[in-house]
Enzyme design. Structure first.
Site, short mmCIF file in Angstrom:
data_model
loop_
_atom_site.label_atom_id
_atom_site.label_comp_id
_atom_site.label_asym_id
_atom_site.label_seq_id
_atom_site.Cartn_x
_atom_site.Cartn_y
_atom_site.Cartn_z
N GLY A 170 9.70 -3.16 9.93
CA GLY A 170 8.59 -2.24 9.76
C GLY A 170 7.52 -2.89 8.89
CD GLN A 195 4.82 -3.62 3.77
OE1 GLN A 195 4.97 -3.01 4.81
NE2 GLN A 195 5.79 -4.34 3.22
CB CYS A 243 10.31 -3.70 0.78
SG CYS A 243 8.55 -3.44 1.01
CG LEU A 244 8.64 -7.79 5.39
CD1 LEU A 244 7.63 -7.81 6.52
CD2 LEU A 244 9.56 -9.00 5.47
CG HIS A 269 10.63 1.40 3.67
ND1 HIS A 269 11.50 0.88 2.72
CD2 HIS A 269 9.58 0.53 3.71
CE1 HIS A 269 10.99 -0.24 2.22
NE2 HIS A 269 9.83 -0.48 2.80
CD GLU A 270 7.52 0.10 6.91
OE1 GLU A 270 6.53 -0.21 6.22
OE2 GLU A 270 8.59 -0.56 6.87
CG HIS A 299 4.92 0.46 2.28
ND1 HIS A 299 4.83 -0.27 1.13
CD2 HIS A 299 6.04 0.02 2.91
CE1 HIS A 299 5.86 -1.12 1.06
NE2 HIS A 299 6.62 -0.96 2.12
CO CO Z 1 8.35 -1.96 2.67
#
Ligand code: CO
Length: 165
Positions: A44, A49, A91-92, A133-134, A137
């Site tokens: 995701g 991000q 998470c990236l 989760h996204e 963000h």
């Molecule tokens: Co993330």
């Protein structure tokens, strides 16, 4: 492909604004986000991000369920949720951290697709988890905000996340 912003970058803490123009530029951004997510081995990715303060997210859980494909969600909003589940998340934007996070199991989501068409749809399992989760963000929330204060302090002490994260 885009450069991934990491924890400590203030853009990860800003609430995003909604998309109003469903034009070629949006298609380009979505396609580039999907490419970036694939290159980074993510399941995701949310627009903050990549440094973009807009309500756009992409997911692809085909590595978990082969029947799935990349999907884009524009202006998503959770309108109902039910149940509870615990999954380990990463998470990236927070390299080398994986922690268990408790969230609702099912969500009802209002969103638009990349053409601007409105949808209301229910999600459960991995898809629900990745979407939540996204969507966090898009509201300036990171998954480490949802772990216990003791674990947060440990991550700061280990210098795995910045002091002022
Ligand atoms: Co993330």
């Amino acid at each position: 492909m885009y450069e991934i912003r990491v924890i400590g970058d203030s853009i990860l803490r800003k609430k995003t604004t909604n998309i109003r123009k469903f034009d070629d530029n949006l298609h380009r951004v979505v396609n580039n986000m999907i490419d970036t997510m694939h290159i980074e081995d993510g399941i995701g990715l949310a627009a903050p991000q990549i440094g973009l303060n807009k309500s756009i997210l992409v997911i692809d859980i085909s590595s978990i369920d082969e029947n799935e494909k990349p999907l884009a969600f524009i202006n998503p909003e959770i309108i109902a949720s039910d149940g509870e589940s615990v999954y380990e998340e990463g998470c990236l934007s927070i390299p080398n951290v994986r922690e268990e996070v408790t969230r609702p199991e099912e969500i009802t989501l209002k969103y638009q697709d990349v053409e601007g068409k409105k949808h209301i749809e229910e999600f459960f399992g991995w898809k629900s988890r990745v979407l939540q989760h996204e969507i966090d963000h898009l509201n300036g929330i990171l998954f480490v905000d949802r772990i216990s204060p003791v674990k947060q302090k440990l991550l700061v002490a280990q210098e795995t996340i910045p002091q002022q994260y």
